[in-house]
Design a protein around this motif. Structure first.
Motif, PDB file in Angstrom:
ATOM      1  N   LEU A 244      -0.665  11.937  -4.470  1.00 21.08           N
ATOM      2  CA  LEU A 244      -0.304  10.869  -5.411  1.00 21.08           C
ATOM      3  C   LEU A 244      -0.001  11.419  -6.800  1.00 21.08           C
ATOM      4  CD1 LEU A 244      -0.157   7.779  -6.074  1.00 21.08           C
ATOM      5  CD2 LEU A 244      -2.624   7.908  -6.562  1.00 21.08           C
ATOM      6  N   LEU A 245      -0.637  12.522  -7.148  1.00 23.69           N
ATOM      7  CA  LEU A 245      -0.564  13.032  -8.518  1.00 23.69           C
ATOM      8  C   LEU A 245       0.838  13.411  -8.991  1.00 23.69           C
ATOM      9  CD1 LEU A 245      -3.876  15.087  -8.735  1.00 23.69           C
ATOM     10  CD2 LEU A 245      -3.377  12.821  -9.670  1.00 23.69           C
ATOM     11  N   PRO A 246       1.718  14.000  -8.155  1.00 24.23           N
ATOM     12  CA  PRO A 246       3.066  14.315  -8.657  1.00 24.23           C
ATOM     13  C   PRO A 246       3.797  13.094  -9.202  1.00 24.23           C
ATOM     14  CG  PRO A 246       2.680  15.464  -6.600  1.00 24.23           C
ATOM     15  CD  PRO A 246       1.528  14.524  -6.785  1.00 24.23           C
ATOM     16  N   ALA A 247       3.656  11.947  -8.545  1.00 27.42           N
ATOM     17  CA  ALA A 247       4.311  10.727  -9.024  1.00 27.42           C
ATOM     18  C   ALA A 247       3.688  10.262 -10.338  1.00 27.42           C
ATOM     19  CB  ALA A 247       4.210   9.626  -7.967  1.00 27.42           C
ATOM     20  N   LEU A 248       2.369  10.364 -10.454  1.00 27.23           N
ATOM     21  CA  LEU A 248       1.702   9.935 -11.690  1.00 27.23           C
ATOM     22  C   LEU A 248       2.094  10.841 -12.853  1.00 27.23           C
ATOM     23  CD1 LEU A 248      -1.880   9.054 -10.387  1.00 27.23           C
ATOM     24  CD2 LEU A 248       0.195   7.657 -10.421  1.00 27.23           C
ATOM     25  N   PHE A 249       2.231  12.136 -12.582  1.00 28.12           N
ATOM     26  CA  PHE A 249       2.655  13.070 -13.632  1.00 28.12           C
ATOM     27  C   PHE A 249       4.047  12.717 -14.147  1.00 28.12           C
ATOM     28  CE2 PHE A 249      -0.966  15.594 -13.475  1.00 28.12           C
ATOM     29  CZ  PHE A 249      -0.840  16.716 -14.289  1.00 28.12           C
TER      30      PHE A 249
ATOM     31  N   GLY B 237       4.877  16.490   1.371  1.00 28.06           N
ATOM     32  CA  GLY B 237       6.285  16.777   1.122  1.00 28.06           C
ATOM     33  C   GLY B 237       7.062  15.633   0.511  1.00 28.06           C
ATOM     34  N   GLU B 238       6.414  14.491   0.273  1.00 31.61           N
ATOM     35  CA  GLU B 238       7.100  13.343  -0.321  1.00 31.61           C
ATOM     36  C   GLU B 238       6.411  12.947  -1.632  1.00 31.61           C
ATOM     37  OE1 GLU B 238       7.360  10.059   2.316  1.00 31.61           O
ATOM     38  OE2 GLU B 238       8.392  11.179   3.898  1.00 31.61           O
ATOM     39  N   VAL B 239       7.227  12.598  -2.646  1.00 27.04           N
ATOM     40  CA  VAL B 239       6.682  12.046  -3.882  1.00 27.04           C
ATOM     41  C   VAL B 239       6.672  10.539  -3.721  1.00 27.04           C
ATOM     42  CG1 VAL B 239       6.982  11.789  -6.370  1.00 27.04           C
ATOM     43  CG2 VAL B 239       7.552  13.954  -5.274  1.00 27.04           C
ATOM     44  N   PRO B 240       5.504   9.913  -3.697  1.00 23.73           N
ATOM     45  CA  PRO B 240       5.426   8.479  -3.406  1.00 23.73           C
ATOM     46  C   PRO B 240       6.020   7.618  -4.521  1.00 23.73           C
ATOM     47  CG  PRO B 240       3.305   9.287  -4.140  1.00 23.73           C
ATOM     48  CD  PRO B 240       4.182  10.491  -3.972  1.00 23.73           C
ATOM     49  N   ALA B 241       6.465   6.438  -4.139  1.00 24.85           N
ATOM     50  CA  ALA B 241       6.973   5.469  -5.121  1.00 24.85           C
ATOM     51  C   ALA B 241       5.797   4.670  -5.663  1.00 24.85           C
ATOM     52  CB  ALA B 241       7.984   4.532  -4.458  1.00 24.85           C
ATOM     53  N   VAL B 242       5.654   4.674  -6.965  1.00 24.30           N
ATOM     54  CA  VAL B 242       4.588   3.906  -7.601  1.00 24.30           C
ATOM     55  C   VAL B 242       5.222   2.868  -8.520  1.00 24.30           C
ATOM     56  CG1 VAL B 242       2.948   5.804  -7.484  1.00 24.30           C
ATOM     57  CG2 VAL B 242       4.364   5.537  -9.531  1.00 24.30           C
ATOM     58  N   THR B 243       4.489   1.806  -8.771  1.00 18.43           N
ATOM     59  CA  THR B 243       4.966   0.758  -9.670  1.00 18.43           C
ATOM     60  C   THR B 243       4.265   0.905 -11.010  1.00 18.43           C
ATOM     61  OG1 THR B 243       5.321  -0.743  -7.807  1.00 18.43           O
ATOM     62  CG2 THR B 243       5.239  -1.720 -10.013  1.00 18.43           C
TER      63      THR B 243
ATOM     64  N   MET C 215       0.846  -1.202   0.000  1.00 22.17           N
ATOM     65  CA  MET C 215       0.000   0.000   0.000  1.00 22.17           C
ATOM     66  C   MET C 215       0.881   1.252   0.000  1.00 22.17           C
ATOM     67  SD  MET C 215      -2.980   1.192   2.652  1.00 22.17           S
ATOM     68  CE  MET C 215      -1.827   1.677   3.929  1.00 22.17           C
ATOM     69  N   ILE C 216       0.431   2.272  -0.670  1.00 24.03           N
ATOM     70  CA  ILE C 216       1.158   3.538  -0.741  1.00 24.03           C
ATOM     71  C   ILE C 216       0.603   4.480   0.324  1.00 24.03           C
ATOM     72  CG2 ILE C 216       1.791   5.481  -2.212  1.00 24.03           C
ATOM     73  CD1 ILE C 216       1.079   3.671  -4.625  1.00 24.03           C
ATOM     74  N   ALA C 217       1.449   4.826   1.282  1.00 20.63           N
ATOM     75  CA  ALA C 217       1.049   5.786   2.324  1.00 20.63           C
ATOM     76  C   ALA C 217       1.484   7.182   1.884  1.00 20.63           C
ATOM     77  CB  ALA C 217       1.691   5.418   3.654  1.00 20.63           C
ATOM     78  N   LEU C 218       0.529   8.023   1.586  1.00 16.37           N
ATOM     79  CA  LEU C 218       0.830   9.356   1.055  1.00 16.37           C
ATOM     80  C   LEU C 218       1.091  10.334   2.189  1.00 16.37           C
ATOM     81  CD1 LEU C 218      -1.975   9.437  -1.667  1.00 16.37           C
ATOM     82  CD2 LEU C 218       0.432   8.846  -1.970  1.00 16.37           C
ATOM     83  N   GLN C 219       2.226  11.023   2.097  1.00 18.88           N
ATOM     84  CA  GLN C 219       2.595  11.986   3.128  1.00 18.88           C
ATOM     85  C   GLN C 219       2.987  13.312   2.502  1.00 18.88           C
ATOM     86  OE1 GLN C 219       5.613  10.274   5.622  1.00 18.88           O
ATOM     87  NE2 GLN C 219       4.306   8.599   6.325  1.00 18.88           N
TER      88      GLN C 219
ATOM     89  N   SER D 295      -4.394  11.803   1.090  1.00 15.62           N
ATOM     90  CA  SER D 295      -4.991  12.638   0.049  1.00 15.62           C
ATOM     91  C   SER D 295      -4.486  12.257  -1.346  1.00 15.62           C
ATOM     92  CB  SER D 295      -4.680  14.109   0.315  1.00 15.62           C
ATOM     93  OG  SER D 295      -5.090  14.902  -0.783  1.00 15.62           O
ATOM     94  N   VAL D 296      -5.417  12.081  -2.274  1.00 21.17           N
ATOM     95  CA  VAL D 296      -5.039  11.737  -3.643  1.00 21.17           C
ATOM     96  C   VAL D 296      -4.180  12.837  -4.263  1.00 21.17           C
ATOM     97  CG1 VAL D 296      -7.106  12.777  -4.681  1.00 21.17           C
ATOM     98  CG2 VAL D 296      -5.931  10.894  -5.851  1.00 21.17           C
ATOM     99  N   ARG D 297      -4.292  14.049  -3.776  1.00 20.32           N
ATOM    100  CA  ARG D 297      -3.476  15.162  -4.273  1.00 20.32           C
ATOM    101  C   ARG D 297      -1.992  14.839  -4.174  1.00 20.32           C
ATOM    102  NH1 ARG D 297      -0.946  18.984  -1.369  1.00 20.32           N
ATOM    103  NH2 ARG D 297      -2.118  18.416   0.517  1.00 20.32           N
TER     104      ARG D 297
END
Length: 374
Positions: free
Chosen positions: A69-74, A7-13, A1-5, A65-67
């Motif tokens: 997650l978006l930087p990593a998806l971009f 100030g951090e850009v999450p790691a996505v697969t 699971m991705i824990a969004l925090q 917040s899904v907000r």
């Protein structure tokens, strides 16, 4: 699971080119439907809607917040399908926007799956086409507001893209696009390249006329121009680009032979020198073609990779089927073919004759063919 925090850009697969994102119960059902039917997509939704089969289906859960997650998806995806309200998406993506030539296409789907809206990078980012595809899968209404799509006219920034055409410069894309949608007199000057560029089921607008040369178009007069040619323009022709865009079709094939171990630098130098002599643009080169004995020739492979060119090769028997003007017994002795560069260029291009028959330079032999499009 991705824990969004914060100030951090999450790691996505990333597995596919497109991300599907949902944060509501109904949105999750739509996301799962798209994940199973829309190929090359990765699904993301909130962990509180976990069903237990996410790992088996490659679905990625997140909390927070899904907000965030978006930087990593971009960064990772060419297109993002978001099943959230349009206003919320606009607010969330606003800080991430950089340039329409690099931003991903963003598409919004409402919570009931009734409307699919192209939001960002409609043309260059592919959001308009993505909107049509998702709407077809969901049996929803596609909402596209780009002027050229609404008016069914030429999208200047995408003109010929499906054929692989590229523009020389983006400088005049905006003013020429304005001329097209404002129904000013526009000349499509096509000297080469594929002819089937009009893809709507309606006639070409009356303000757009086609010509086979700059000279022909100038006799008629125009306010903007779309010029399609592999040829380098002469100084006295360049004024046509004052409000014009120059497109390079991929219609040049280079037949090439070389001594074993010839450096990529030498091969590239001969290629560029030859194109300059012919006054052809390197952006219009589609392929390097040779004999199968050279299929692992490192110099040829490096040049093809550097310029994003197709690399094709043929057996001696295939090459000998082509009629050439300069057959060589010496070449036959070493390769089993009476020529390499000439027949290879003819085979790959489908042309009946060569533009440049054969040029020997150092360790490299080159022939040039132009793909005929009727």
């Amino acid at each position: 699971m991705i824990a969004l925090q914060e100030g951090e850009v999450p790691a996505v697969t990333q597995r596919g080119d497109y991300a599907v994102v949902a944060i509501t119960k109904h949105g999750v059902e739509l996301a799962r439907k798209l994940g199973s039917s829309f190929q090359n997509s990765d699904v993301y939704y909130m962990s509180k809607f976990e069903k237990g089969d996410e790992e088996d289906n490659g679905i990625q859960l997140f909390s927070g917040s899904v907000r965030l997650l978006l930087p990593a998806l971009f960064q990772h995806y060419k297109g993002i399908i978001i099943i959230i309200s349009l206003g919320a998406v606009v607010r969330m993506i606003a800080p991430l926007l950089k340039d329409k030539k690099t931003d991903p296409g963003v598409v919004v789907v409402d919570d009931k799956g009734e409307n699919v809206i192209s939001v960002l990078s409609g043309h260059i980012g592919g959001a308009n086409e993505l909107t049509r595809e998702i709407a077809a899968l969901l049996k929803a209404h596609p909402v596209i507001t780009t002027a050229s799509d609404v008016q069914k006219t030429i999208p200047v920034d995408l003109f010929g893209k499906r054929f692989g055409w590229v523009w020389d410069s983006a400088e005049k894309l905006t003013p020429v696009s304005a001329s097209v949608v404002n129904e000013e007199k526009v000349a499509v000057i096509q000297e080469s390249g594929e002819r089937g560029w009009w893809h709507y089921d309606t006639p070409i607008p009356e303000n757009i006329n086609s010509y086979s040369s700059i000279e022909e178009a100038e006799k008629d007069g125009f306010q903007a121009a779309l010029v399609v040619t592999h040829r380098l323009l002469k100084e006295e022709e360049k004024h046509v680009l004052n409000n014009g865009v120059l497109y390079r079709p991929k219609n040049i094939v280079l037949g090439m032979g070389c001594n074993r171990g010839t450096s990529a630098f030498e091969i590239e130098s001969v290629m560029l020198e030859t194109l300059e002599e012919l006054q052809f643009s390197v952006k219009s080169v589609r392929a390097i073609s040779t004999i199968d004995l050279k299929k692992d020739e490192e110099g040829l492979l490096q040049v093809a990779k550097k310029y994003g060119l197709e690399f094709s090769y043929y057996t001696p028997e295939e090459l000998n089927e082509m009629e050439i003007k300069n057959p060589s017994e010496t070449v036959f002795k070493y390769t089993g073919a009476y020529g390499v560069s000439e027949p290879a260029a003819l085979l790959k291009s489908g042309a009946s004759e060569l533009y440049l028959e054969k040029k020997k330079s150092g360790n490299v032999t080159i022939s040039v063919a132009v793909i005929p499009y009727n």
